[in-house]
Design a protein around this motif. Sequence first.
Motif, short mmCIF file in Angstrom:
data_model
loop_
_atom_site.label_atom_id
_atom_site.label_comp_id
_atom_site.label_asym_id
_atom_site.label_seq_id
_atom_site.Cartn_x
_atom_site.Cartn_y
_atom_site.Cartn_z
N VAL A 52 44.36 41.92 27.69
CA VAL A 52 43.64 42.72 28.75
C VAL A 52 43.69 43.88 28.50
O VAL A 52 44.85 44.32 28.44
N ASP A 53 42.84 44.67 28.72
CA ASP A 53 42.86 46.10 29.14
C ASP A 53 42.03 46.55 30.31
O ASP A 53 41.05 45.98 30.40
N SER A 54 42.41 47.70 30.84
CA SER A 54 41.85 48.11 31.97
C SER A 54 42.17 49.54 32.49
O SER A 54 42.71 50.01 31.60
N ALA A 55 41.22 50.07 33.33
CA ALA A 55 41.21 51.38 33.63
C ALA A 55 42.71 51.99 34.39
O ALA A 55 43.12 53.03 33.76
N ASP A 56 43.61 51.30 34.85
CA ASP A 56 44.81 51.64 35.33
C ASP A 56 45.56 50.45 35.47
O ASP A 56 45.20 49.10 35.49
N LYS B 252 34.47 44.59 37.00
CA LYS B 252 35.32 45.32 36.25
C LYS B 252 34.56 46.26 35.20
O LYS B 252 34.98 47.43 35.04
N LEU B 255 33.86 49.42 37.56
CA LEU B 255 34.95 49.95 37.81
C LEU B 255 35.13 51.16 36.63
O LEU B 255 35.47 52.34 36.78
N ARG B 256 34.96 50.45 35.46
CA ARG B 256 35.01 51.45 34.20
C ARG B 256 34.02 52.58 34.21
O ARG B 256 34.24 53.58 33.46
N ARG B 268 37.65 50.04 45.82
CA ARG B 268 37.46 49.82 44.54
C ARG B 268 36.61 48.42 44.36
O ARG B 268 35.80 48.29 43.75
#
Lengths: 134, 466
Positions: A52-56, B252, B255-256, B268
Amino acid sequence: MAYQVLGHIADLRLKVLAKNKEELFKQALKGMAEVLKEKLPEKEKILKEIAVDSADQTSLLVDFLNEVLYDAYANKAVFQAVEFEVFEKNKLKGKIFGYKVKKGFDKDIKAVTYHGAEIKKTDGNFEVILIFDI
Amino acid sequence: MRIEDFNKISDLVWEIPKSFRKDMKVSARVFASEKILKESLRDASMNQLVNTATLPGVQKYVLAMPDVHEGYGAPIGGVFATQYPDGLISPGAVGYDINCGIRILKSDKSFDEVKPELEKLADAINKEVPSGVGRSGRLKLNDKELDEVLSKGARKIVEDGYGEPEDLKFIESQGELEGADASKVSFRAKDRGRDQLGTMGAGNHFVEVARIDELFDEGAAKTLGLFKNQTLVQIHTGSRGFGHQIATDYIKIMLRVMPKYGIILPDRELAGSPFDSKEGQDYFKAMSCGANFAWANRQLITWEVRKAWQAIFGKKEDLRVVYDIAHNLAKIEDHQVDGRVKKVIVHRKGATRAFPGQPVLIPGSMGTSSYILIGRQKAMEQSFGSSCHGAGRIMSRHAALRQVRGGELKKELEARGIAIRSGSWKGLAEESPVAYKDIEAVVDVVSQIGIAKKVARLKPIAVIKG
């Protein structure tokens, strides 16, 4: 360290407390597993890889749990443990472990939400409260 | 938030002025009696409502219906509209269960005719309609078939023999949103939805057999084919894991991309992008697939309920659709804003359309009344053509479990002549009527404001849930 399932008017709240962030993710996973199935039939084991990769970091936790949730429904299984190979601020990789469930789940978690979620450090511990849409 | 923070516009309309919080772009209105408003102040719903008043392009005022309660992002029972074509579209403000909604079927039978067979009927419906979490439906769709469901909605199910073309006339948007594009839906969402058509799910979803207890408008009832003591069936469910995954995927994504569009939000979970951006368009096309999946789901459940009905009462007996409406959806509609008609993007989360002349279906909590109303012109003037969608929770599932035992509740409901089939005692207790607002008081608010006119009141005679 621990997790606790709390009330919410329409949904469910999960409070998680841990000494470090990696442990926080592990406890949150355990908590979600317990909501999905209180008593796991520990018969047929299942293992899946996860990345998984995400903004924060908070988003990473929510996205990680949603990723596991997808795996749970797709495989009709409950995953209650994880081993991380990569654990960074906005990226993780590893393996999740669990058991197949034959008779369905106890609760239908539609999704783990971002609402009010914020990983905080208090008294040397990390804490987060997550809302599950039920 | 305190009641002193509201301006009282009338006994049933309250306003949080734009000046309440610096980031509000419009005021917030609540349709409620003073008692309901005070109840709403116990949870975070009013703060969530104020948050929606900060969204880019938000128009006129944001609204809370009398069934409002705390959700995530936008409150449940919340309605707002953003400017077309560049205002915000927010997947979180539509909700995870895209087009969760309600369908009502009517029979030709009176309650007296159904009563002797009630237990058998409840068993038959329970057998035909899969419920609970993780149970598969009767159809296993391949990619092509699933894509057809996503583009055609209920029509595809009818074409496949699970219903009558006539059914489609009595569904909001005829059970099919144009512009649905299956290529905008992830493999994961399709994977979750592939075997879930025709399933009810769990939580507050149900199939209920009901009788008409009271008629308020004989003329409107006649037009809808309703009569006193008539037996009806309500179906409440949505887009299942398919819709949940679409929402998860797109929140998701939103948000990006929000920083790219310079969007900063107080929560959010309200993440979104301009409607006319690539991401906004992609979500709208995917959401339309979710809506179509939900209508297809309720159509297949209708077929299952008809099968159960005919197994008990014979092949010649039929159930016809009164109406089918969505609770969680964003739609492009024309509304009066600043003295002129404008195209806007209306978000309804736990709220229904109430266009003039349209049936408005409001299910109550388990064991209590439900209502059929008709939308009125005032809804167009006051609420972006919207009404409340149910009773609205006032107690968490945890608190309900502390107060109510599923087994005892079942006995109590059965003693009142209601047949109960539930896959889980806990699930039953969580949906206890004590966890909900008084449906009579909630419906009185929309009726007295003039958004919708009462036509019929329903009382449950059998409840089937996961």
